[in-house]
Write a protein that holds these residues in place. Structure first.
Motif, mmCIF file in Angstrom:
data_model
loop_
_atom_site.group_PDB
_atom_site.id
_atom_site.type_symbol
_atom_site.label_atom_id
_atom_site.label_comp_id
_atom_site.label_asym_id
_atom_site.label_seq_id
_atom_site.Cartn_x
_atom_site.Cartn_y
_atom_site.Cartn_z
ATOM 1 N N ASP A 117 0.831 -1.205 0.000
ATOM 2 C CA ASP A 117 0.000 0.000 0.000
ATOM 3 C C ASP A 117 0.865 1.255 0.000
ATOM 4 O OD1 ASP A 117 -2.712 1.356 0.563
ATOM 5 O OD2 ASP A 117 -1.439 2.095 2.198
ATOM 6 N N HIS A 118 0.390 2.306 -0.689
ATOM 7 C CA HIS A 118 1.196 3.514 -0.840
ATOM 8 C C HIS A 118 0.757 4.672 0.049
ATOM 9 C CE1 HIS A 118 -2.293 4.307 -3.328
ATOM 10 N NE2 HIS A 118 -1.899 5.533 -3.579
ATOM 11 N N ARG A 119 -0.301 4.502 0.870
ATOM 12 C CA ARG A 119 -0.808 5.637 1.636
ATOM 13 C C ARG A 119 -0.754 5.479 3.152
ATOM 14 N NH1 ARG A 119 -3.195 9.515 -1.363
ATOM 15 N NH2 ARG A 119 -3.885 8.982 -3.466
ATOM 16 N N ASN A 120 -0.879 4.258 3.656
ATOM 17 C CA ASN A 120 -1.103 4.084 5.083
ATOM 18 C C ASN A 120 -0.031 3.200 5.722
ATOM 19 O OD1 ASN A 120 -2.406 2.608 7.526
ATOM 20 N ND2 ASN A 120 -3.717 4.385 7.199
ATOM 21 N N PRO A 121 0.787 3.734 6.627
ATOM 22 C CA PRO A 121 1.828 2.924 7.264
ATOM 23 C C PRO A 121 1.278 1.733 8.037
ATOM 24 C CG PRO A 121 2.229 5.264 7.644
ATOM 25 C CD PRO A 121 0.860 5.151 7.041
ATOM 26 N N GLU A 122 0.155 1.908 8.720
ATOM 27 C CA GLU A 122 -0.416 0.800 9.483
ATOM 28 C C GLU A 122 -0.847 -0.334 8.560
ATOM 29 O OE1 GLU A 122 -3.520 2.498 11.821
ATOM 30 O OE2 GLU A 122 -2.146 3.330 13.318
ATOM 31 N N GLU A 123 -1.385 0.020 7.401
ATOM 32 C CA GLU A 123 -1.765 -1.028 6.451
ATOM 33 C C GLU A 123 -0.531 -1.748 5.922
ATOM 34 O OE1 GLU A 123 -5.380 -1.172 4.787
ATOM 35 O OE2 GLU A 123 -4.741 -1.121 2.678
ATOM 36 N N ARG A 124 0.532 -1.003 5.670
ATOM 37 C CA ARG A 124 1.767 -1.645 5.221
ATOM 38 C C ARG A 124 2.296 -2.612 6.285
ATOM 39 N NH1 ARG A 124 2.601 3.527 2.874
ATOM 40 N NH2 ARG A 124 3.869 4.316 4.606
ATOM 41 N N ILE A 125 2.217 -2.221 7.539
ATOM 42 C CA ILE A 125 2.691 -3.110 8.607
ATOM 43 C C ILE A 125 1.867 -4.390 8.653
ATOM 44 C CG2 ILE A 125 2.825 -3.367 11.116
ATOM 45 C CD1 ILE A 125 3.710 -0.436 11.241
ATOM 46 N N SER A 126 0.554 -4.282 8.516
ATOM 47 C CA SER A 126 -0.283 -5.493 8.525
ATOM 48 C C SER A 126 0.033 -6.365 7.313
ATOM 49 C CB SER A 126 -1.767 -5.117 8.545
ATOM 50 O OG SER A 126 -2.179 -4.516 7.328
ATOM 51 N N GLN A 127 0.314 -5.754 6.169
ATOM 52 C CA GLN A 127 0.670 -6.519 4.970
ATOM 53 C C GLN A 127 2.014 -7.219 5.148
ATOM 54 O OE1 GLN A 127 0.367 -3.389 2.044
ATOM 55 N NE2 GLN A 127 -1.834 -3.735 1.725
ATOM 56 N N ILE A 128 2.961 -6.513 5.758
ATOM 57 C CA ILE A 128 4.278 -7.107 6.001
ATOM 58 C C ILE A 128 4.168 -8.294 6.950
ATOM 59 C CG2 ILE A 128 6.462 -6.689 7.207
ATOM 60 C CD1 ILE A 128 6.396 -3.858 5.904
ATOM 61 N N ARG A 129 3.416 -8.146 8.015
ATOM 62 C CA ARG A 129 3.274 -9.246 8.972
ATOM 63 C C ARG A 129 2.635 -10.466 8.326
ATOM 64 N NH1 ARG A 129 1.309 -5.425 14.042
ATOM 65 N NH2 ARG A 129 3.418 -4.833 14.736
ATOM 66 N N TYR A 130 1.614 -10.231 7.509
ATOM 67 C CA TYR A 130 0.943 -11.350 6.839
ATOM 68 C C TYR A 130 1.893 -12.019 5.841
ATOM 69 C CZ TYR A 130 -2.632 -13.967 4.301
ATOM 70 O OH TYR A 130 -3.362 -14.973 3.727
ATOM 71 N N LEU A 131 2.611 -11.206 5.082
ATOM 72 C CA LEU A 131 3.542 -11.760 4.104
ATOM 73 C C LEU A 131 4.655 -12.543 4.795
ATOM 74 C CD1 LEU A 131 4.663 -12.047 1.244
ATOM 75 C CD2 LEU A 131 5.771 -9.814 1.544
ATOM 76 N N LYS A 132 5.203 -11.993 5.872
ATOM 77 C CA LYS A 132 6.268 -12.698 6.588
ATOM 78 C C LYS A 132 5.769 -14.039 7.127
ATOM 79 C CE LYS A 132 9.087 -10.654 9.402
ATOM 80 N NZ LYS A 132 9.623 -9.791 10.490
ATOM 81 N N ASP A 133 4.544 -14.089 7.592
ATOM 82 C CA ASP A 133 3.985 -15.363 8.052
ATOM 83 C C ASP A 133 3.976 -16.391 6.928
ATOM 84 O OD1 ASP A 133 3.611 -14.567 10.648
ATOM 85 O OD2 ASP A 133 1.471 -14.133 10.415
#
Length: 286
Positions: free
Chosen positions: A142-158
């Motif tokens: 995501d290009h707008r929201n840091p919190e959304e990027r963090i949730s995406q990173i956590r899911y991807l890392k899992d």
């Protein structure tokens, strides 16, 4: 083996010109390529089938494309038959070596009411390199929201770290007469993460830095290959605002599994590339 990640901005360069041949020339020396902002049916590039075009420019490469979404872009009945037309936006992998399995991972997102938010994804490809199987992920966050990027990173890392438990794209294929894809501990996660180094999203990806010991490689955290090699300096960037070169950010990365650290040979950003508003990021693995 050379690996390159490139957000190609629909094939449109810093000069505003659509030129996929220029992009291919900038990537011509790579063995494995991860592309982001690859589109079908997008008005900004005359609605071309960019996955087909990019694969045609690398005719001897294996290729895979994964769209995060598809939305109607003018489907209509032509000569008595429905002609489907969709706008698709996603990631692509091109590989000199066989791609044995493919999985398109949809990342978490939340509904917006003003600015656009789209379904983001990570394309996972299991590649049979001469040095063994390698998982390759082409990612766009995501290009707008840091919190959304963090949730995406956590899911991807899992998904990346639990690959051995979840089994990737498929397992048990002998039931249908296929050979099971090999297991791969080694991986490369590359793409446009829309985050700057040492920001909270970056820390969610690689872990916090100890004031004395720095970052100790751990099985739970990917490694920023360029930073690990000491090749990223203050002022380096991978994106610039078209028409405003004074606005620059470092948004694109190549993360690797700790198992690949002994094989890292070099990494760099091709700041001379002009095929997109982003710059290709390169990694050489021995």
């Amino acid at each position: 083996m050379k690996i390159a990640s490139y957000n190609i901005q629909f094939g449109i360069g810093l000069d505003g010109k659509y030129d996929p041949q220029r992009i291919a020339a900038e990537l011509g020396d790579a063995d494995i390529i991860g592309l982001q902002e690859v589109t079908r049916g997008f008005p900004r590039n005359e609605m071309v089938d960019l996955p087909a075009i990019m694969s045609s420019l690398f005719p001897e490469f294996h290729h895979a494309f994964g769209a995060g979404f598809a939305t109607d872009a003018g489907s209509q009945i032509v000569d008595g038959r429905m002609h489907m037309r969709h706008f698709e936006f996603g990631n692509m992998v091109l590989s000199r070596y066989p791609i044995l399995a493919i999985r398109n991972i949809l990342l978490p997102r939340t509904r917006t009411f003003d600015k656009m938010n789209m379904q983001r994804s990570a394309l996972e490809c299991l590649v049979a390199t001469p040095d063994g199987p390698l998982r390759v992920y082409s990612v766009h966050l995501d290009h707008r929201n840091p919190e959304e990027r963090i949730s995406q990173i956590r899911y991807l890392k899992d998904r990346v770290i639990q690959y051995g438990i979840e089994g990737g794209a498929l397992t048990g294929t002998a039931e249908f007469g296929f050979v099971d894809p090999p297991h791969a501990d080694d991986y490369v996660i590359m793409g446009d993460f829309n985050m700057m180094p040492e920001q909270p999203e970056y820390l969610a990806m690689v872990g916090a830095k100890d004031l004395y010991y720095g970052r100790t490689p751990r099985a739970t955290d990917p490694i920023d290959a360029i930073a690990h090699l000491g090749r990223r300096k203050d002022g380096d960037y991978t994106w610039e605002e078209p028409g405003h070169p004074e606005i620059r950010q470092y948004l694109d990365y190549l993360f690797v599994s700790p198992t690949l650290l002994p094989r890292l040979k070099g990494g760099w950003v091709d700041v001379d590339a002009a095929g997109s508003d982003h710059k290709p990021v390169w990694l050489e693995i021995g």
